[in-house]
Scaffold this active site. Structure first.
Site, PDB file in Angstrom:
ATOM      1  N   ARG A  21      11.930   6.159  12.706  1.00 46.81           N
ATOM      2  CA  ARG A  21      10.703   6.924  12.478  1.00 46.81           C
ATOM      3  C   ARG A  21       9.746   6.740  13.654  1.00 46.81           C
ATOM      4  O   ARG A  21      10.152   6.412  14.759  1.00 46.81           O
ATOM      5  CB  ARG A  21      10.087   6.488  11.147  1.00 46.81           C
ATOM      6  N   PRO A  50       0.793  -1.219   0.000  1.00 50.73           N
ATOM      7  CA  PRO A  50       0.000   0.000   0.000  1.00 50.73           C
ATOM      8  C   PRO A  50       0.828   1.274   0.000  1.00 50.73           C
ATOM      9  O   PRO A  50       1.832   1.384   0.700  1.00 50.73           O
ATOM     10  CB  PRO A  50      -0.810  -0.096   1.298  1.00 50.73           C
ATOM     11  N   ASN A  51       0.371   2.211  -0.799  1.00 50.85           N
ATOM     12  CA  ASN A  51       0.898   3.573  -0.917  1.00 50.85           C
ATOM     13  C   ASN A  51       2.219   3.683  -1.662  1.00 50.85           C
ATOM     14  O   ASN A  51       2.669   4.793  -1.933  1.00 50.85           O
ATOM     15  CB  ASN A  51       1.005   4.254   0.455  1.00 50.85           C
ATOM     16  N   GLU A  53      12.355  -8.892   3.322  1.00 47.45           N
ATOM     17  CA  GLU A  53      11.572  -7.675   3.541  1.00 47.45           C
ATOM     18  C   GLU A  53      12.466  -6.456   3.337  1.00 47.45           C
ATOM     19  O   GLU A  53      13.592  -6.426   3.827  1.00 47.45           O
ATOM     20  CB  GLU A  53      11.019  -7.687   4.970  1.00 47.45           C
ATOM     21  N   ASN A  94       8.166  -5.215  -0.023  1.00 46.94           N
ATOM     22  CA  ASN A  94       8.012  -4.033   0.813  1.00 46.94           C
ATOM     23  C   ASN A  94       6.528  -3.988   1.146  1.00 46.94           C
ATOM     24  O   ASN A  94       5.729  -3.527   0.331  1.00 46.94           O
ATOM     25  CB  ASN A  94       8.458  -2.761   0.089  1.00 46.94           C
ATOM     26  N   ARG A 148       4.539  11.187  -2.426  1.00 46.10           N
ATOM     27  CA  ARG A 148       4.306  11.013  -0.989  1.00 46.10           C
ATOM     28  C   ARG A 148       5.583  11.291  -0.201  1.00 46.10           C
ATOM     29  O   ARG A 148       6.584  10.611  -0.380  1.00 46.10           O
ATOM     30  CB  ARG A 148       3.847   9.575  -0.737  1.00 46.10           C
ATOM     31  N   TYR A 152      10.885   9.519   1.327  1.00 50.37           N
ATOM     32  CA  TYR A 152      10.965   8.479   0.308  1.00 50.37           C
ATOM     33  C   TYR A 152      11.696   8.890  -0.967  1.00 50.37           C
ATOM     34  O   TYR A 152      11.900   8.067  -1.848  1.00 50.37           O
ATOM     35  CB  TYR A 152       9.557   7.993  -0.054  1.00 50.37           C
ATOM     36  N   ALA A 186       2.640  -0.280   5.058  1.00 48.80           N
ATOM     37  CA  ALA A 186       2.034  -0.270   6.392  1.00 48.80           C
ATOM     38  C   ALA A 186       1.582  -1.655   6.858  1.00 48.80           C
ATOM     39  O   ALA A 186       1.486  -1.901   8.066  1.00 48.80           O
ATOM     40  CB  ALA A 186       0.855   0.696   6.418  1.00 48.80           C
ATOM     41  N   HIS A 192      12.524  -2.006   3.171  1.00 53.71           N
ATOM     42  CA  HIS A 192      11.884  -0.704   3.401  1.00 53.71           C
ATOM     43  C   HIS A 192      12.806   0.380   2.885  1.00 53.71           C
ATOM     44  O   HIS A 192      14.012   0.347   3.150  1.00 53.71           O
ATOM     45  CB  HIS A 192      11.584  -0.493   4.888  1.00 53.71           C
TER      46      HIS A 192
END
Length: 142
Positions: free
Chosen positions: A106, A8-9, A97, A73, A16, A21, A76, A99
């Site tokens: 964060r 998502p996103n 995984e 990735n 964004r 990012y 969320a 990111h």
């Protein structure tokens, strides 16, 4: 053959939070992953979905479609999707995984990954280059 999944996103890359990012887009990331794959002698298929169920299906089907590794990735979903965690755990294809941002530097809610424990490893905070490192690992360990 590697599968690169973005959750998502991530379709909003470039728009964004560019301070977090960067300014490159999802299309830039996908082109880069395909180029790295070619350089490493491996074909790469990239997919993105904002829907948890679609990501689950792609993980479930990875082995039967001939993929030998998954770079994911989860966005969320990393922090709360036990369904995605169980999908990863339920199949034989190794998963790394990734990111783009350093999630541990964060917000506190980003510090917990429910998916990392069932992955071969986790790469965080290295931008797009983290995808390459995950790909190299999956190719080398095959």
């Amino acid at each position: 053959m590697l599968l690169v999944l973005n959750g998502p996103n991530l379709n909003r890359l470039g728009l964004r939070e560019p301070g977090v990012y960067g300014s490159q887009t999802l299309e830039d990331l996908e082109r880069q992953c395909e180029a790295w794959g070619a350089e490493l002698g491996e074909s790469v298929t990239c997919r993105q979905s904002n829907y948890e169920g679609q990501l689950l299906e792609w993980v479930h089907e990875a082995q039967e479609h001939g993929f030998t590794g998954i770079v994911i990735n989860p966005g969320a979903l990393t922090h709360y999707s036990y369904a995605l965690r169980d999908a990863i755990a339920s199949q034989q294809v190794p998963v790394v995984e990734v990111h783009i941002s350093n999630v541990d530097a964060r917000e506190a809610f980003r510090h917990t990954s429910v998916t990392a424990a069932v992955c071969k490893g986790k790469i965080s905070g290295l931008g797009f280059f983290g995808y390459r490192l995950a790909m190299e690992y999956l190719i080398e360990s095959a």
